[in-house]
Design a protein around this motif. Structure first.
Motif, PDB file in Angstrom:
ATOM      1  N   LEU A 174      57.171  -0.470   6.052  1.00  0.00           N
ATOM      2  CA  LEU A 174      57.007  -1.137   4.768  1.00  0.00           C
ATOM      3  C   LEU A 174      57.459  -0.203   3.663  1.00  0.00           C
ATOM      4  N   SER A 175      58.517  -0.572   2.930  1.00  0.00           N
ATOM      5  CA  SER A 175      59.033   0.258   1.840  1.00  0.00           C
ATOM      6  C   SER A 175      58.831  -0.452   0.508  1.00  0.00           C
ATOM      7  N   GLY A 176      58.656   0.346  -0.532  1.00  0.00           N
ATOM      8  CA  GLY A 176      58.488  -0.225  -1.863  1.00  0.00           C
ATOM      9  C   GLY A 176      58.376   0.869  -2.902  1.00  0.00           C
ATOM     10  N   THR A 177      58.059   0.483  -4.123  1.00  0.00           N
ATOM     11  CA  THR A 177      57.824   1.429  -5.213  1.00  0.00           C
ATOM     12  C   THR A 177      56.460   1.148  -5.830  1.00  0.00           C
ATOM     13  N   ALA A 178      55.860   2.192  -6.382  1.00  0.00           N
ATOM     14  CA  ALA A 178      54.551   2.059  -7.033  1.00  0.00           C
ATOM     15  C   ALA A 178      54.512   2.974  -8.246  1.00  0.00           C
ATOM     16  N   THR A 179      53.768   2.562  -9.255  1.00  0.00           N
ATOM     17  CA  THR A 179      53.618   3.359 -10.478  1.00  0.00           C
ATOM     18  C   THR A 179      52.401   4.254 -10.355  1.00  0.00           C
ATOM     19  N   CYS A 180      52.570   5.500 -10.768  1.00  0.00           N
ATOM     20  CA  CYS A 180      51.475   6.460 -10.689  1.00  0.00           C
ATOM     21  C   CYS A 180      50.242   5.926 -11.407  1.00  0.00           C
ATOM     22  N   GLY A 181      49.095   6.039 -10.757  1.00  0.00           N
ATOM     23  CA  GLY A 181      47.855   5.485 -11.268  1.00  0.00           C
ATOM     24  C   GLY A 181      47.529   4.136 -10.654  1.00  0.00           C
ATOM     25  N   GLY A 182      48.486   3.584  -9.894  1.00  0.00           N
ATOM     26  CA  GLY A 182      48.283   2.285  -9.265  1.00  0.00           C
ATOM     27  C   GLY A 182      47.833   2.416  -7.821  1.00  0.00           C
ATOM     28  N   SER A 183      47.843   1.298  -7.116  1.00  0.00           N
ATOM     29  CA  SER A 183      47.386   1.290  -5.722  1.00  0.00           C
ATOM     30  C   SER A 183      48.254   0.350  -4.898  1.00  0.00           C
ATOM     31  N   VAL A 184      48.276   0.605  -3.600  1.00  0.00           N
ATOM     32  CA  VAL A 184      49.021  -0.220  -2.644  1.00  0.00           C
ATOM     33  C   VAL A 184      48.068  -0.547  -1.492  1.00  0.00           C
ATOM     34  N   ASN A 185      47.888  -1.824  -1.204  1.00  0.00           N
ATOM     35  CA  ASN A 185      47.028  -2.255  -0.108  1.00  0.00           C
ATOM     36  C   ASN A 185      47.891  -2.670   1.081  1.00  0.00           C
ATOM     37  N   VAL A 186      47.597  -2.122   2.232  1.00  0.00           N
ATOM     38  CA  VAL A 186      48.385  -2.366   3.435  1.00  0.00           C
ATOM     39  C   VAL A 186      47.495  -2.999   4.504  1.00  0.00           C
TER      40      VAL A 186
END
Length: 199
Positions: A174-186
């Motif tokens: 799973l590839s993507g981008t995220a902004t610092c301070g955010g979260s990614v749920n997998v």
């Protein structure tokens, strides 16, 4: 006694004496450079300059710190108080101090669900791989407002009888981008299991 120069006065009717007093003008002024917080200043220590000298100064923060402003004492002027690289004009002895402040630590937080207990999962960011036990989050440090690219990796669970493949969000990776301070749920999903010794 007067420090006015030139000066005029009315001559009295009787004789007087007039004396001029002179003080020696310093040939150099002492300027002490330092830092408040974590960082360095160039020049450093105590330096000596002639009157009216213009001096380049630079503030370099340590990792995790940021330059805020210059603070001076004595007859010293600063061209730009908020620039880490600027100049001062020396017209007297004094001090020059760079003020640094610590930058808050920020992260992108990756959270996982769906994996069996007792295994590890991982995220790759910028060539570095971060891992954690299943059920625990992974925090990747970054700069505030920064956008990072990431890859969440598949998890392979092997036992004496079978090998199972778990895919993040149903994908092999799973590839993507995220902004610092955010979260990614997998969410991991069981893709397939193969008996040991079977093609």
């Amino acid at each position: 006694m007067s420090s006015q120069n030139p000066i005029t006065f009315q001559m009295p009717s009787q004789g007087v004496s007039v004396t001029a007093y002179f003080s020696q003008v310093p040939t150099t002024y002492a300027v002490s450079f330092g830092a408040s917080g974590s960082g360095s200043v160039t020049p450093s220590g105590t330096q000596y300059y002639p009157p009216g000298a213009t001096v380049n100064i630079t503030a370099s923060p340590s990792s995790g710190w940021a330059f805020v402003q210059w603070q001076v004492s004595g007859n010293i002027s600063v061209a730009d108080y908020t620039s880490p690289s600027t100049t001062i004009t020396v017209n007297g002895s004094g001090t020059v101090t760079a003020i640094f402040e610590q930058v808050p630590t920020t992260y992108v937080t990756f959270s996982e669900s769906g994996l069996p207990s007792g295994v590890s999962w991982s995220v790759t960011v910028g060539g570095s791989t971060y891992s954690a036990p299943s059920g625990q989050s992974i925090n990747v440090q970054c700069s505030s407002g920064q956008s990072i690219s990431y890859t969440v990796n598949q998890v392979i669970v092997s036992t004496s009888t079978e090998t199972c493949y778990y895919y993040p969000n149903g994908q092999a990776s799973l590839s993507g981008t995220a902004t610092c301070g955010g979260s990614v749920n997998v969410t991991y999903q069981l893709h397939a299991c193969y008996k040991v010794g079977m093609a």
